[in-house]
Design a protein around this motif. Structure first.
Motif, mmCIF file in Angstrom:
data_model
loop_
_atom_site.group_PDB
_atom_site.id
_atom_site.type_symbol
_atom_site.label_atom_id
_atom_site.label_comp_id
_atom_site.label_asym_id
_atom_site.label_seq_id
_atom_site.Cartn_x
_atom_site.Cartn_y
_atom_site.Cartn_z
ATOM 1 N N CYS A 1 -101.822 29.806 -48.064
ATOM 2 C CA CYS A 1 -102.432 29.903 -49.398
ATOM 3 C C CYS A 1 -103.257 31.175 -49.541
ATOM 4 O O CYS A 1 -103.246 31.813 -50.603
ATOM 5 N N CYS A 2 -103.966 31.567 -48.484
ATOM 6 C CA CYS A 2 -104.755 32.803 -48.536
ATOM 7 C C CYS A 2 -103.845 34.017 -48.701
ATOM 8 O O CYS A 2 -104.132 34.919 -49.494
ATOM 9 N N ILE A 3 -102.738 34.048 -47.968
ATOM 10 C CA ILE A 3 -101.825 35.184 -48.036
ATOM 11 C C ILE A 3 -101.176 35.272 -49.414
ATOM 12 O O ILE A 3 -101.020 36.365 -49.973
ATOM 13 N N ASN A 4 -100.790 34.120 -49.989
ATOM 14 C CA ASN A 4 -100.176 34.140 -51.320
ATOM 15 C C ASN A 4 -101.113 34.750 -52.351
ATOM 16 O O ASN A 4 -100.706 35.592 -53.161
ATOM 17 N N THR A 5 -102.379 34.343 -52.329
ATOM 18 C CA THR A 5 -103.346 34.885 -53.284
ATOM 19 C C THR A 5 -103.510 36.384 -53.090
ATOM 20 O O THR A 5 -103.551 37.148 -54.065
ATOM 21 N N GLY A 6 -103.588 36.835 -51.840
ATOM 22 C CA GLY A 6 -103.682 38.266 -51.564
ATOM 23 C C GLY A 6 -102.445 39.024 -52.012
ATOM 24 O O GLY A 6 -102.533 40.176 -52.462
ATOM 25 N N THR A 7 -101.287 38.379 -51.895
ATOM 26 C CA THR A 7 -100.033 39.011 -52.321
ATOM 27 C C THR A 7 -100.046 39.314 -53.812
ATOM 28 O O THR A 7 -99.627 40.392 -54.245
ATOM 29 N N TYR A 8 -100.540 38.364 -54.615
ATOM 30 C CA TYR A 8 -100.591 38.603 -56.060
ATOM 31 C C TYR A 8 -101.505 39.781 -56.386
ATOM 32 O O TYR A 8 -101.206 40.598 -57.255
ATOM 33 N N VAL A 9 -102.638 39.856 -55.686
ATOM 34 C CA VAL A 9 -103.600 40.931 -55.937
ATOM 35 C C VAL A 9 -102.981 42.286 -55.614
ATOM 36 O O VAL A 9 -103.162 43.267 -56.344
ATOM 37 N N MET A 10 -102.230 42.367 -54.516
ATOM 38 C CA MET A 10 -101.686 43.646 -54.074
ATOM 39 C C MET A 10 -100.462 44.083 -54.870
ATOM 40 O O MET A 10 -100.230 45.278 -55.048
ATOM 41 N N THR A 11 -99.659 43.144 -55.349
ATOM 42 C CA THR A 11 -98.367 43.506 -55.933
ATOM 43 C C THR A 11 -98.296 43.409 -57.448
ATOM 44 O O THR A 11 -97.449 44.059 -58.055
ATOM 45 N N GLN A 12 -99.167 42.617 -58.073
ATOM 46 C CA GLN A 12 -99.042 42.379 -59.509
ATOM 47 C C GLN A 12 -100.152 43.088 -60.281
ATOM 48 O O GLN A 12 -101.325 42.716 -60.176
ATOM 49 N N SER A 13 -99.777 44.115 -61.046
ATOM 50 C CA SER A 13 -100.770 44.865 -61.821
ATOM 51 C C SER A 13 -101.427 43.988 -62.886
ATOM 52 O O SER A 13 -102.630 44.108 -63.143
ATOM 53 N N LYS A 14 -100.654 43.098 -63.514
ATOM 54 C CA LYS A 14 -101.228 42.211 -64.535
ATOM 55 C C LYS A 14 -102.253 41.260 -63.924
ATOM 56 O O LYS A 14 -103.278 40.958 -64.540
ATOM 57 N N PHE A 15 -101.964 40.787 -62.717
ATOM 58 C CA PHE A 15 -102.907 39.892 -62.040
ATOM 59 C C PHE A 15 -104.208 40.629 -61.731
ATOM 60 O O PHE A 15 -105.298 40.098 -61.939
ATOM 61 N N ARG A 16 -104.096 41.871 -61.256
ATOM 62 C CA ARG A 16 -105.293 42.665 -60.953
ATOM 63 C C ARG A 16 -106.103 42.916 -62.226
ATOM 64 O O ARG A 16 -107.333 42.870 -62.209
ATOM 65 N N GLU A 17 -105.417 43.187 -63.324
ATOM 66 C CA GLU A 17 -106.096 43.429 -64.589
ATOM 67 C C GLU A 17 -106.850 42.188 -65.069
ATOM 68 O O GLU A 17 -108.015 42.272 -65.496
ATOM 69 N N GLU A 18 -106.191 41.010 -64.983
ATOM 70 C CA GLU A 18 -106.846 39.768 -65.402
ATOM 71 C C GLU A 18 -108.012 39.418 -64.490
ATOM 72 O O GLU A 18 -109.030 38.879 -64.939
ATOM 73 N N LEU A 19 -107.880 39.715 -63.201
ATOM 74 C CA LEU A 19 -108.969 39.456 -62.247
ATOM 75 C C LEU A 19 -110.183 40.324 -62.578
ATOM 76 O O LEU A 19 -111.329 39.853 -62.546
ATOM 77 N N LYS A 20 -109.938 41.587 -62.913
ATOM 78 C CA LYS A 20 -111.037 42.478 -63.312
ATOM 79 C C LYS A 20 -111.712 41.969 -64.571
ATOM 80 O O LYS A 20 -112.944 41.987 -64.679
ATOM 81 N N ASN A 21 -110.902 41.518 -65.538
ATOM 82 C CA ASN A 21 -111.468 40.991 -66.788
ATOM 83 C C ASN A 21 -112.334 39.763 -66.526
ATOM 84 O O ASN A 21 -113.389 39.578 -67.145
ATOM 85 N N ALA A 22 -111.869 38.898 -65.594
ATOM 86 C CA ALA A 22 -112.638 37.687 -65.267
ATOM 87 C C ALA A 22 -113.971 38.037 -64.612
ATOM 88 O O ALA A 22 -114.994 37.406 -64.870
ATOM 89 N N LEU A 23 -113.972 39.075 -63.757
ATOM 90 C CA LEU A 23 -115.201 39.490 -63.093
ATOM 91 C C LEU A 23 -116.157 40.193 -64.066
ATOM 92 O O LEU A 23 -117.378 40.089 -63.939
ATOM 93 N N LYS A 24 -115.594 40.906 -65.033
ATOM 94 C CA LYS A 24 -116.423 41.624 -66.001
ATOM 95 C C LYS A 24 -116.981 40.710 -67.089
ATOM 96 O O LYS A 24 -117.996 41.032 -67.706
#
Length: 276
Positions: free
Chosen positions: A242-265
């Motif tokens: 489960c930890c690796i899957n979550t890290g995989t989305y962060v590293m490979t999916q630009s949309k996921f990274r963008e939504e994660l930044k929005n959630a943190l901001k």
């Protein structure tokens, strides 16, 4: 998928071992809370596993079934599948709440959880335990292997066809945005599916071993016992998956990274608006 993977880690690490070590006398140690946390752990695990299967099937349709792709691979279908998987995952694990009884009762308050003796003697509970182990992860394990095998076969056939096409078109470049997008999808598919298969293998082996030897799952903390090592290694690798899957989305999916930044901001943005 990232949310359910994180829920597995949070519920399995905080609600059980961490709360037991650092908050031994708290609401989380009561029998009802302990039973509810078990339901949460199994529910998040099932949702994580079956969303991985749904993702694998979605990529299989997108790559191998062009006629079905337009109807199935859509945001609406994804929302329906996610809601259905999560709802069924929660409903299926409600019986776990009734498996436990208190270890002791103080001032009419039940504390800690112990599996009822009737769980091992009852035909109904034995059947439910079998159903739980087969449904997760045995069936998903087989489905992911089968879907990946069919996807690989289709990719190899398509690659041979493209090579023949390039030969007839004097070697013109057939690559483009669609091919690049397909390559990224294929890479992500095999990273997530391969991670699931490799890291859940120990857990599946332990299930098969227990069933073949007609034994039971190890109880206790004998760190030198091979059964304890096998069972705890399977549980550890399950969480690592489960930890690796979550890290995989962060590293490979630009949309996921963008939504994660929005959630943190978002909290900071909200504070700024309130101050103004």
């Amino acid at each position: 998928m990232a949310v359910t993977d994180l829920l597995v880690v949070v519920t399995a690490l905080f609600l059980n071992p961490i709360s037991g070590i650092y908050l031994p006398v708290s609401f989380l140690s009561t029998t009802p809370a302990c039973s509810i946390s078990t339901v949460f752990i199994y529910s998040s695990r099932d949702c994580s596993v079956w969303l991985t299967v749904a993702f694998t099937f979605d990529r299989f349709v997108a790559i191998c079934c062009q006629k079905l792709k337009a109807k199935y691979c859509s945001g609406k279908t994804a929302r329906v599948v996610i809601c259905l998987v999560c709802a069924l995952g929660c409903l299926k694990n409600i019986p776990w709440y009734f498996v436990y009884e208190p270890v002791y009762v103080i001032n009419k308050v039940p504390w800690l959880c112990n599996i009822k003796l009737g769980f091992y003697a009852s035909f109904a509970w034995t059947g439910f335990d079998w159903f739980d182990r087969v449904l997760t992860p045995c069936i998903p394990f087989i489905l992911i292997l089968l879907l990946n095998a069919l996807t690989v076969r289709h990719i190899l056939a398509a690659s041979r066809a493209r090579r023949r096409l390039r030969a007839h078109s004097n070697g013109e470049n057939q690559s483009g945005p669609e091919m690049e997008s397909r390559r990224k999808s294929i890479v992500l598919l095999f990273i997530i599916s391969g991670n699931f298969i490799l890291l859940w293998t120990t857990y599946v082996v332990n299930i098969v071993y227990v069933r073949i030897t007609d034994g039971s799952y190890f109880k206790g903390f004998n760190f030198n016992d091979p059964k304890f090592i096998l069972e705890e290694s399977g549980n550890m690798l399950l969480l690592l998956s489960c930890c690796i899957n979550t890290g995989t989305y962060v590293m490979t999916q630009s949309k996921f990274r963008e939504e994660l930044k929005n959630a943190l901001k978002y909290p900071l943005t909200l504070i700024v608006k309130l101050v103004k």
